[in-house]
Design a protein around this motif. Structure first.
Motif, PDB file in Angstrom:
ATOM      1  N   MET A   1       0.839  -1.174   0.000  1.00  0.00           N
ATOM      2  CA  MET A   1       0.000   0.000   0.000  1.00  0.00           C
ATOM      3  C   MET A   1       0.887   1.241   0.000  1.00  0.00           C
ATOM      4  N   VAL A   2       0.556   2.169  -0.831  1.00  0.00           N
ATOM      5  CA  VAL A   2       1.302   3.424  -0.914  1.00  0.00           C
ATOM      6  C   VAL A   2       0.691   4.428   0.053  1.00  0.00           C
ATOM      7  N   ARG A   3       1.536   5.057   0.822  1.00  0.00           N
ATOM      8  CA  ARG A   3       1.066   6.054   1.781  1.00  0.00           C
ATOM      9  C   ARG A   3       1.030   7.421   1.110  1.00  0.00           C
ATOM     10  N   VAL A   4      -0.069   8.106   1.287  1.00  0.00           N
ATOM     11  CA  VAL A   4      -0.233   9.455   0.738  1.00  0.00           C
ATOM     12  C   VAL A   4       0.663  10.404   1.525  1.00  0.00           C
ATOM     13  N   PRO A   5       1.426  11.251   0.845  1.00  0.00           N
ATOM     14  CA  PRO A   5       2.290  12.201   1.558  1.00  0.00           C
ATOM     15  C   PRO A   5       1.468  13.112   2.479  1.00  0.00           C
ATOM     16  N   LEU A   6       2.077  13.468   3.584  1.00  0.00           N
ATOM     17  CA  LEU A   6       1.411  14.354   4.535  1.00  0.00           C
ATOM     18  C   LEU A   6       1.408  15.782   4.017  1.00  0.00           C
ATOM     19  N   THR A   7       0.364  16.489   4.380  1.00  0.00           N
ATOM     20  CA  THR A   7       0.299  17.907   4.040  1.00  0.00           C
ATOM     21  C   THR A   7       1.186  18.687   5.005  1.00  0.00           C
ATOM     22  N   ALA A   8       1.464  19.897   4.651  1.00  0.00           N
ATOM     23  CA  ALA A   8       2.265  20.755   5.528  1.00  0.00           C
ATOM     24  C   ALA A   8       1.577  20.941   6.877  1.00  0.00           C
ATOM     25  N   ARG A  13       1.066  19.899  12.678  1.00  0.00           N
ATOM     26  CA  ARG A  13       0.283  19.365  13.797  1.00  0.00           C
ATOM     27  C   ARG A  13       1.082  18.301  14.546  1.00  0.00           C
ATOM     28  N   GLY A  14       1.814  17.460  13.817  1.00  0.00           N
ATOM     29  CA  GLY A  14       2.671  16.461  14.452  1.00  0.00           C
ATOM     30  C   GLY A  14       3.774  17.097  15.276  1.00  0.00           C
ATOM     31  N   GLU A  15       4.328  18.182  14.764  1.00  0.00           N
ATOM     32  CA  GLU A  15       5.356  18.908  15.517  1.00  0.00           C
ATOM     33  C   GLU A  15       4.776  19.525  16.777  1.00  0.00           C
ATOM     34  N   ARG A  16       3.550  20.087  16.668  1.00  0.00           N
ATOM     35  CA  ARG A  16       2.900  20.656  17.864  1.00  0.00           C
ATOM     36  C   ARG A  16       2.629  19.566  18.892  1.00  0.00           C
ATOM     37  N   LEU A  17       2.131  18.419  18.425  1.00  0.00           N
ATOM     38  CA  LEU A  17       1.865  17.307  19.345  1.00  0.00           C
ATOM     39  C   LEU A  17       3.148  16.899  20.053  1.00  0.00           C
ATOM     40  N   LEU A  39       5.972   1.684  25.211  1.00  0.00           N
ATOM     41  CA  LEU A  39       6.603   2.004  23.932  1.00  0.00           C
ATOM     42  C   LEU A  39       8.114   1.938  24.073  1.00  0.00           C
ATOM     43  N   SER A  40       8.779   1.900  22.941  1.00  0.00           N
ATOM     44  CA  SER A  40      10.233   2.029  22.983  1.00  0.00           C
ATOM     45  C   SER A  40      10.579   3.509  23.122  1.00  0.00           C
ATOM     46  N   PRO A  41      11.706   3.805  23.741  1.00  0.00           N
ATOM     47  CA  PRO A  41      12.128   5.211  23.818  1.00  0.00           C
ATOM     48  C   PRO A  41      12.285   5.828  22.430  1.00  0.00           C
ATOM     49  N   GLU A  42      12.711   5.040  21.448  1.00  0.00           N
ATOM     50  CA  GLU A  42      12.874   5.568  20.092  1.00  0.00           C
ATOM     51  C   GLU A  42      11.535   5.996  19.501  1.00  0.00           C
ATOM     52  N   THR A  43      10.470   5.237  19.767  1.00  0.00           N
ATOM     53  CA  THR A  43       9.148   5.628  19.282  1.00  0.00           C
ATOM     54  C   THR A  43       8.725   6.947  19.910  1.00  0.00           C
ATOM     55  N   LEU A  44       8.913   7.080  21.209  1.00  0.00           N
ATOM     56  CA  LEU A  44       8.562   8.339  21.880  1.00  0.00           C
ATOM     57  C   LEU A  44       9.421   9.482  21.341  1.00  0.00           C
ATOM     58  N   ARG A  45      10.699   9.234  21.111  1.00  0.00           N
ATOM     59  CA  ARG A  45      11.585  10.263  20.568  1.00  0.00           C
ATOM     60  C   ARG A  45      11.093  10.729  19.193  1.00  0.00           C
ATOM     61  N   LYS A  46      10.683   9.791  18.347  1.00  0.00           N
ATOM     62  CA  LYS A  46      10.180  10.147  17.018  1.00  0.00           C
ATOM     63  C   LYS A  46       8.919  10.998  17.109  1.00  0.00           C
ATOM     64  N   ILE A  47       8.039  10.660  18.041  1.00  0.00           N
ATOM     65  CA  ILE A  47       6.808  11.447  18.208  1.00  0.00           C
ATOM     66  C   ILE A  47       7.149  12.847  18.711  1.00  0.00           C
ATOM     67  N   THR A  49       9.832  14.565  18.412  1.00  0.00           N
ATOM     68  CA  THR A  49      10.585  15.389  17.468  1.00  0.00           C
ATOM     69  C   THR A  49       9.816  15.653  16.178  1.00  0.00           C
ATOM     70  N   GLY A  50       8.627  15.074  16.037  1.00  0.00           N
ATOM     71  CA  GLY A  50       7.835  15.289  14.841  1.00  0.00           C
ATOM     72  C   GLY A  50       8.206  14.369  13.696  1.00  0.00           C
ATOM     73  N   ARG A  51       9.142  13.435  13.917  1.00  0.00           N
ATOM     74  CA  ARG A  51       9.529  12.507  12.863  1.00  0.00           C
ATOM     75  C   ARG A  51       8.464  11.434  12.654  1.00  0.00           C
ATOM     76  N   ALA A  52       7.545  11.291  13.589  1.00  0.00           N
ATOM     77  CA  ALA A  52       6.387  10.398  13.452  1.00  0.00           C
ATOM     78  C   ALA A  52       5.153  11.269  13.667  1.00  0.00           C
ATOM     79  N   PRO A  53       4.776  12.071  12.652  1.00  0.00           N
ATOM     80  CA  PRO A  53       3.734  13.073  12.843  1.00  0.00           C
ATOM     81  C   PRO A  53       2.318  12.520  12.944  1.00  0.00           C
ATOM     82  N   THR A  54       2.115  11.249  12.618  1.00  0.00           N
ATOM     83  CA  THR A  54       0.761  10.687  12.678  1.00  0.00           C
ATOM     84  C   THR A  54       0.756   9.375  13.466  1.00  0.00           C
TER      85      THR A  54
END
Length: 89
Positions: A1-8, A13-17, A39-47, A49-54
């Protein structure tokens, strides 16, 4: 499945979260909060820092519970204009 790119706006919003969660974590260690949320610390770190915006609903619910904040608070805070100062948890 292809993921649709995120909008700006979705990326912002991911960065704010992430910033809100980082602020709510305060002086607690990332490792401690991640462990309490199951969760793993890496997952929390990604959230944070906005690297996991959704992240999934259940992931955010677990982090909110570990930080002892309500999902309602997160929804309201994420919808705020970023120029407004972060809430005091």
């Amino acid at each position: 499945m292809v993921r649709v790119p995120l909008t700006a706006e979705e990326r912002r919003r991911g960065e704010r979260l992430g910033a809100l969660l980082r602020s709510a974590r305060g002086g607690r260690s990332m490792v401690d909060v991640a462990a309490r949320a199951g969760l793993s610390p890496e997952t929390l770190r990604k959230i944070e820092t906005g690297r996991a915006p959704t992240p999934s609903f259940f992931t955010i619910a677990a982090v909110a519970a570990a930080l002892d904040i309500s999902l309602d608070q997160l929804v309201v805070a994420c919808g705020q204009d970023p120029s407004v100062s972060a809430p005091a948890w």
